[in-house]
Design a protein around this motif. Structure first.
Motif, mmCIF file in Angstrom:
data_model
loop_
_atom_site.group_PDB
_atom_site.id
_atom_site.type_symbol
_atom_site.label_atom_id
_atom_site.label_comp_id
_atom_site.label_asym_id
_atom_site.label_seq_id
_atom_site.Cartn_x
_atom_site.Cartn_y
_atom_site.Cartn_z
ATOM 1 N N LYS A 142 32.758 33.885 42.575
ATOM 2 C CA LYS A 142 32.142 32.756 41.735
ATOM 3 C C LYS A 142 32.879 32.714 40.475
ATOM 4 C CE LYS A 142 28.639 32.373 44.610
ATOM 5 N NZ LYS A 142 28.596 31.024 45.625
ATOM 6 N N PRO A 143 32.873 31.646 39.795
ATOM 7 C CA PRO A 143 33.551 31.808 38.391
ATOM 8 C C PRO A 143 32.968 32.667 37.530
ATOM 9 C CG PRO A 143 33.397 29.279 39.163
ATOM 10 C CD PRO A 143 32.678 30.475 40.192
ATOM 11 N N GLY B 115 45.854 38.540 43.966
ATOM 12 C CA GLY B 115 45.309 38.586 42.733
ATOM 13 C C GLY B 115 45.366 37.322 42.164
ATOM 14 N N ALA B 116 46.327 36.505 42.421
ATOM 15 C CA ALA B 116 46.428 35.006 41.794
ATOM 16 C C ALA B 116 45.450 34.188 42.174
ATOM 17 C CB ALA B 116 47.944 34.448 42.185
ATOM 18 N N LEU B 117 45.005 34.237 43.528
ATOM 19 C CA LEU B 117 44.218 33.532 44.172
ATOM 20 C C LEU B 117 42.656 33.786 43.484
ATOM 21 C CD1 LEU B 117 44.980 33.663 48.097
ATOM 22 C CD2 LEU B 117 45.360 31.869 46.681
ATOM 23 N N VAL B 118 42.409 35.009 43.338
ATOM 24 C CA VAL B 118 41.243 35.444 42.784
ATOM 25 C C VAL B 118 41.125 35.129 41.387
ATOM 26 C CG1 VAL B 118 39.800 37.706 42.243
ATOM 27 C CG2 VAL B 118 41.134 37.752 44.248
ATOM 28 N N SER B 119 42.143 35.313 40.683
ATOM 29 C CA SER B 119 42.487 34.538 39.190
ATOM 30 C C SER B 119 41.950 33.222 39.110
ATOM 31 C CB SER B 119 43.733 35.004 38.771
ATOM 32 O OG SER B 119 44.022 34.180 37.632
ATOM 33 N N ARG B 120 42.409 32.404 40.035
ATOM 34 C CA ARG B 120 42.179 31.043 40.044
ATOM 35 C C ARG B 120 40.453 30.902 40.186
ATOM 36 N NH1 ARG B 120 45.959 26.987 38.654
ATOM 37 N NH2 ARG B 120 47.918 27.790 38.953
ATOM 38 N N ILE B 121 40.067 31.590 41.253
ATOM 39 C CA ILE B 121 38.751 31.398 41.620
ATOM 40 C C ILE B 121 37.556 31.779 40.713
ATOM 41 C CG2 ILE B 121 36.953 31.929 43.201
ATOM 42 C CD1 ILE B 121 39.103 32.340 45.500
ATOM 43 N N ALA C 95 38.963 31.150 33.845
ATOM 44 C CA ALA C 95 39.191 31.904 32.617
ATOM 45 C C ALA C 95 38.021 32.926 32.026
ATOM 46 C CB ALA C 95 39.425 30.842 31.495
ATOM 47 N N ALA C 96 36.679 32.570 32.538
ATOM 48 C CA ALA C 96 35.508 33.351 31.879
ATOM 49 C C ALA C 96 35.575 34.711 32.835
ATOM 50 C CB ALA C 96 34.320 32.677 32.230
ATOM 51 N N GLY C 97 36.339 34.626 33.884
ATOM 52 C CA GLY C 97 36.309 35.977 34.599
ATOM 53 C C GLY C 97 37.421 36.734 34.500
ATOM 54 N N HIS C 98 37.552 38.184 35.173
ATOM 55 C CA HIS C 98 38.471 38.978 34.850
ATOM 56 C C HIS C 98 39.087 39.671 36.099
ATOM 57 C CE1 HIS C 98 40.647 42.567 33.304
ATOM 58 N NE2 HIS C 98 40.964 41.801 32.325
ATOM 59 N N VAL C 99 40.163 39.936 36.296
ATOM 60 C CA VAL C 99 40.815 40.794 37.744
ATOM 61 C C VAL C 99 41.239 41.931 36.928
ATOM 62 C CG1 VAL C 99 42.116 40.733 39.765
ATOM 63 C CG2 VAL C 99 40.906 38.477 38.741
ATOM 64 N N GLN D 255 51.943 36.525 34.301
ATOM 65 C CA GLN D 255 52.373 36.130 32.933
ATOM 66 C C GLN D 255 53.260 34.639 32.940
ATOM 67 O OE1 GLN D 255 55.178 38.705 30.732
ATOM 68 N NE2 GLN D 255 54.847 37.669 28.867
ATOM 69 N N GLU D 256 54.084 34.708 34.066
ATOM 70 C CA GLU D 256 54.733 33.387 34.078
ATOM 71 C C GLU D 256 53.804 32.156 34.770
ATOM 72 O OE1 GLU D 256 57.907 34.191 36.844
ATOM 73 O OE2 GLU D 256 59.059 34.933 35.251
ATOM 74 N N ALA D 257 52.683 32.751 35.495
ATOM 75 C CA ALA D 257 51.681 31.709 36.014
ATOM 76 C C ALA D 257 50.832 31.382 34.861
ATOM 77 C CB ALA D 257 51.180 32.040 37.231
ATOM 78 N N GLY D 258 50.600 31.946 33.830
ATOM 79 C CA GLY D 258 49.534 31.783 33.000
ATOM 80 C C GLY D 258 48.296 32.462 33.184
ATOM 81 N N HIS D 259 48.249 33.548 33.945
ATOM 82 C CA HIS D 259 46.932 34.105 34.315
ATOM 83 C C HIS D 259 46.675 35.119 33.328
ATOM 84 C CE1 HIS D 259 48.117 33.027 38.856
ATOM 85 N NE2 HIS D 259 47.759 32.133 38.152
#
Length: 336
Positions: A45-46, A61-67, A70-74, A92-96
């Motif tokens: 969940k967000p 990790g990129a998928l989890v970051s998207r899901i 910004a209010a979450g953390h991986v 870093q390049e993807a802005g995560h």
């Protein structure tokens, strides 16, 4: 796929994460369908805080970051510093900005970012680590592969609820490389519970693992393995429409003399004592060194068929706490 997982998969360019500069697939890459299935089990969940063990390519990790947004953390951990550096740069390049990757032994977790709402792993520990349980928030979900027997290769994916222990455990198909305190380079040989190894020239080595051999003289396992290496496999032990992994789980749940073996013919699960062994191989063949063990495994197969070929979801699960963590063992479901 659920909408959150599908949306994340559409937003993240998979090849950017899983392919090297020359276009080859990064060896530490889990298949996309397996990742999606496990993330669906994780029910992200967000805003959630997630502990990920096994950074790998960084794609999961990129998928989890998207899901989680910004209010979450991986918090992502991997024993391989090269993988961590690569994934960190890609994030870093993807802005995560909600992802932190660390080169460390994931068995200890990462207490600095705890408590976590979700825990997911892409490597197989021999138990569910106590550290992961302690760092999870009460009511958190965990999805991880784990060994379901003290035997090489016997892994399954577990989904469980963490609340002062491990609860509501469900088993699912899935197998990942074993967790180790150092980077693994030899993927042909299991690192835990192997009782004997036999070289095979340039090909995959033969190996043998059995509960009855762990405390037996080493010569017993070596002699048995030598016989296995020269045994003639028999075709059609299981039919093409029968699920080998379901039968393997049934064997593990049914007996205290289970064993596993692997080599040039593939690998299998079956029965083994100090002087007898029979294995149902993943290619549906039977490899045996005695008629007695073959007959016992055949009888077990026939009983499995009579009971409707139960799979991982049809067995009960017993968990037990140890100093290192929680063991997970399949047990035959008893009639109510």
């Amino acid at each position: 796929m659920t909408k959150p997982v599908a949306a994340a998969a559409a937003a993240v360019e998979q090849d950017r994460w899983t392919r090297t500069d020359d276009g080859s697939l990064l060896p530490q890459t889990t298949t996309d369908l397996t990742i999606y299935a496990m993330l669906e089990l994780l029910d992200l969940k967000p805003g959630m805080r997630v502990l990920e063990i096994g950074t790998g390519s960084g794609y999961s990790g990129a998928l989890v970051s998207r899901i989680v947004g910004a209010a979450g953390h991986v918090t992502s951990l991997d024993i391989d510093p090269d993988l961590v550096a690569r994934a960190g740069l890609l994030h870093q390049e993807a802005g995560h900005t909600n992802v932190a990757v660390h080169a460390t032994d994931g068995f200890a977790g990462w207490p600095a970012d705890a408590p976590y709402d979700r825990v997911v792993a892409w490597v197989t520990p021999h138990v569910i680590p106590q550290s992961w349980v302690e760092q999870a928030r009460p009511g958190a979900l965990m999805v991880t592969p784990v060994k379901i027997a003290d035997l090489a290769g016997t892994n399954a994916v577990v989904r469980c609820v963490i609340d002062d222990g491990v609860h509501q455990v469900g088993l699912h198909e899935g197998s990942f490389i074993e967790m180790a305190p150092e980077v693994i380079t030899n993927f042909a040989l299991p690192i835990r519970f192997v009782d004997a190894v036999r070289g095979n020239g340039d090909g995959p080595p033969w190996w043998l693992s059995a509960t009855t051999l762990h405390d037996a003289p080493e010569l017993s396992a070596e002699t048995l393995l030598a016989q296995l290496a020269t045994a003639e496999p028999k075709d059609n032990f299981l039919s093409t429409d029968e699920d080998w992994r379901s039968f393997a789980a049934y064997v593990l749940a049914s007996t205290d003399t289970a064993g596993s073996a692997g080599g040039p013919l593939g690998w299998g699960v079956g029965l083994a004592t100090e002087d007898q062994a029979a294995f149902s191989l993943s290619n549906r063949k039977l490899l045996a060194v005695s008629s007695g063990s073959a007959d016992r495994l055949t009888a077990l197969r026939d009983r499995w068929r009579e009971e409707g070929e139960p799979g991982l979801s049809d067995v009960d699960v017993a968990v037990a706490e140890t100093p290192e963590g929680w063991t997970v063992r399949p047990r035959l479901r008893t009639a109510e």
